[in-house]
Design a protein around this motif. Structure first.
Motif, mmCIF file in Angstrom:
data_model
loop_
_atom_site.group_PDB
_atom_site.id
_atom_site.type_symbol
_atom_site.label_atom_id
_atom_site.label_comp_id
_atom_site.label_asym_id
_atom_site.label_seq_id
_atom_site.Cartn_x
_atom_site.Cartn_y
_atom_site.Cartn_z
ATOM 1 N N VAL A 1 30.580 178.087 73.568
ATOM 2 C CA VAL A 1 31.900 178.661 73.326
ATOM 3 C C VAL A 1 31.787 179.904 72.457
ATOM 4 O O VAL A 1 30.867 180.041 71.653
ATOM 5 N N ALA A 2 32.744 180.817 72.641
ATOM 6 C CA ALA A 2 32.799 182.053 71.857
ATOM 7 C C ALA A 2 34.246 182.303 71.457
ATOM 8 O O ALA A 2 35.102 182.496 72.322
ATOM 9 N N PHE A 3 34.517 182.290 70.149
ATOM 10 C CA PHE A 3 35.871 182.537 69.659
ATOM 11 C C PHE A 3 35.857 183.859 68.898
ATOM 12 O O PHE A 3 35.351 183.953 67.782
ATOM 13 N N SER A 4 36.397 184.885 69.535
ATOM 14 C CA SER A 4 36.185 186.272 69.110
ATOM 15 C C SER A 4 36.778 186.609 67.749
ATOM 16 O O SER A 4 36.270 187.486 67.053
ATOM 17 N N ARG A 5 37.842 185.916 67.341
ATOM 18 C CA ARG A 5 38.513 186.295 66.092
ATOM 19 C C ARG A 5 38.125 185.391 64.912
ATOM 20 O O ARG A 5 38.731 185.495 63.849
ATOM 21 N N ASP A 6 37.147 184.518 65.115
ATOM 22 C CA ASP A 6 36.751 183.610 64.037
ATOM 23 C C ASP A 6 35.587 184.153 63.211
ATOM 24 O O ASP A 6 35.088 183.472 62.316
#
Length: 607
Positions: A524-529
């Motif tokens: 998973v990739a959470f761009s704003r974390d």
């Protein structure tokens, strides 16, 4: 006229037999028979003598080849649907038809064809769809053969709101002519509402093939346009009114996004689908926007207008809500509208040398902007609606398996809201679903089959899925289907969004599939974390060695989501991984990807 022994050189018995036979013959059979008899008279006899020729009323025409090949290039399934249903109609007219995806067709067979029909969509900014790329390159390349004996016709699908409308079809049409082919009928370019022009194109093709007018052949049934689903009576042109069962927001409190999970009943429709297919929805325009448009034009909302070629009528406001597209501007629309105003700015915008300015104007504006910017208008409500496009369906990747959810279809829809030119704008269908759709309401829907985005038949084949945001939808369907089938092949999911806490769509379901072994691996990739934005392609790079190993083992790679940014970046990353881990040059890596596409091991559902 009846043959008699008294008015012909035949005996009474022969005349009676001929009178029984002749009325049953088609025109092409009569032509063939006359040619056969003429040739038999000219041929040497067994004794080597040539018989005297009998007088002929006219030289016999060459028999028309009954073999037809239909090649389609399709991204979402529309072109394939037309190709399949066209094949059915042509077979009913006595032709031998072969239908093939362009990617499955062997290019060296092209020079052997006599009759070729091309049905192709245009993807993105004038590009061929994925399964048309290799054939498109072949016919435009040095190895393309001369095609003097080929008769062809092209049906091109597109969207006139794009600058390069139907570009791929235009290119095929031009190159086949350049190679020596002869058009059976002129190319037809279809906008989003393609059903009627597609049926008319096919009717003209049959006329040309038969060499006679439509009234002699009895015409072509409107069934020449694609039916959306096998045995069901419901289709794109006859949608099913489906009841909404659930409509929930998948995003957590505080998210910048709103993503709706919608469950819809198909009970009683006999509609069926497979993972990878899409659901078409015919939405309604926001009544608030319609009221603003009517106020600007100072028209009576209850005035009756005709809404289609069949002559159906409706009050003006209802017609603008239900029947017509009012949120997208196209160049053809502005050209039609220019007939009803003397506003110099509009005529200047449409004149030569202002193409870039026109392109910028069309982007982000709607019908209300057009009415406000270029009045006063000398147009009746009827003429006004007559220049509008029919409301097009919106296609959404299905997020469920029919095996796991009988008589249901699930969707994952992101609500689209944005500000443009001083006014708030909304996605027509997504905001209908987000703000005005409740359980118990109904939606007009149909199934859009897509054979270009399908699970492998062999459940042991490994799969890699890349689907950030709402691109996760078909992969939820994939997992449900593989669980129902008991598929044992490895599976790897790459998912991305803005924040882990609020935007991990279907998180608990993914965790359960991981726990049960239905899903082998997930990144998973959470761009704003994090300070530096991280996307799915970065996770692919981090796992590049294993990623390439899966590809070498025969894994199928699926991409779903935004084409312009995500899909482009993922594609470039894929080439980079193959180049690095396979110790290849850039050109070799690109060839590797091209082979994957040819083998249907690289499939994309992008928009």
């Amino acid at each position: 006229m009846q043959l008699q022994a008294t008015n012909s050189p035949f005996t009474q018995e022969q005349a009676e037999l001929l009178n029984q036979l002749l009325p049953t013959l088609t025109e092409s059979q009569k032509v063939w028979l006359s040619g056969f008899l003429a040739a038999s008279q000219a041929a040497p006899s067994a004794s080597g003598e040539t018989p005297q020729a009998v007088p002929a009323a006219a030289p016999a025409a060459q028999p028309v080849s009954k073999e037809i090949t239909i090649l389609y290039g399709s991204q979402t399934g529309n072109a394939q649907g037309i190709a399949d249903s066209s094949s059915k109609t042509l077979k009913e007219n006595g032709y031998e038809v072969t239908v093939s995806s362009m990617s499955d067709f062997k290019p060296n067979q092209l020079k052997k064809l006599k009759n070729l029909l091309i049905v192709v969509s245009t993807h993105g900014e004038g590009d061929p769809p994925d399964n048309a790329i290799s054939f498109h390159e072949f016919v435009h390349g040095k190895r393309a053969p001369k095609l003097e004996g080929l008769r062809f016709s092209v049906l091109s699908l597109g969207d006139s709101s794009y600058e390069f409308f139907c570009q791929t079809g235009k290119e095929f049409d031009n190159v086949l002519e350049d190679l020596g082919g002869t058009r059976l009928t002129p190319r037809v370019d279809c906008d989003l509402d393609y059903d009627e022009p597609a049926a008319e194109w096919l009717s003209n093709v049959v006329e040309a093939l038969n060499g006679k007018q439509e009234e002699e052949t009895g015409g072509v049934s409107p069934a020449g346009v694609p039916a959306a689903s096998g045995e069901s009576q419901f289709s794109r042109t006859n949608p099913f009114q489906a009841e909404v069962l659930e409509n929930i927001n998948l995003n957590g409190r505080g998210s910048n996004k709103e993503t709706r999970h919608i469950e819809i009943s198909l009970e009683g429709s006999n509609l069926s689908y497979e993972p990878g297919d899409s659901l078409g929805i015919y939405p309604e325009n926001d009544s608030v926007l319609v009221d603003m448009l009517l106020d600007e034009l100072k028209w009576n909302a209850e005035e009756i207008v005709t809404v289609n070629k069949k002559g159906d009528v409706a009050p003006l406001k209802q017609a603008l809500i239900t029947n017509f597209e009012i949120t997208v501007l196209t160049k053809p629309l502005l050209q039609h509208a220019a007939q009803f105003t003397e506003n110099e700015k509009l005529h200047e915008l449409l004149s030569a040398g202002h193409e870039e300015e026109l392109k910028n104007y069309l982007s982000g504006r709607d019908l209300l902007d057009l009415v406000q910017d270029f009045g006063p208008w000398a147009v009746s409500p009827q003429d006004f609606v007559s220049m509008l496009r029919k409301m097009p369906a919106r296609l959404y990747s299905i997020a469920s398996s029919l095996e796991a959810n009988p008589d249901e279809v699930h969707l994952t829809i992101g609500a689209l809201r944005y500000e443009s030119f001083g006014r708030n704008r909304n996605g027509v269908c997504s905001i209908l679903c987000a703000e005005r759709l409740e359980p118990g309401h109904t939606l007009p829907v149909y199934i859009q089959h897509n054979q270009n985005f399908k699970l492998p038949e062999n459940g042991e084949t490994p799969i890699i899925m890349v689907g950030p945001g709402t691109g996760v939808a078909p992969f939820r369907a994939f997992m449900q289907e593989r669980e129902e089938r008991g598929a044992e092949g490895k599976s790897w999911m790459f998912f991305g969004d803005q924040h882990f806490v609020t935007d991990f769509l279907y998180q608990t379901e993914w965790q359960k599939w991981l726990g049960r072994g239905v899903l082998t691996k997930m990144d998973v990739a959470f761009s704003r974390d994090s300070e530096e934005k991280v996307y799915v392609q970065h996770r692919m790079l981090e796992q590049s060695k294993e990623f390439f190993q899966w590809l070498e083992e025969g894994a199928i790679l699926y991409i779903c989501g935004d084409e312009k940014n995500m899909a482009h970046d993922v594609h470039e990353t894929l080439i980079g991984i193959i180049e690095k881990e396979g110790s290849m040059t850039r050109e070799q890596a690109e060839d590797y990807v091209a082979r994957m596409q040819q083998e249907k091991r690289y499939q994309r559902d992008v928009y």
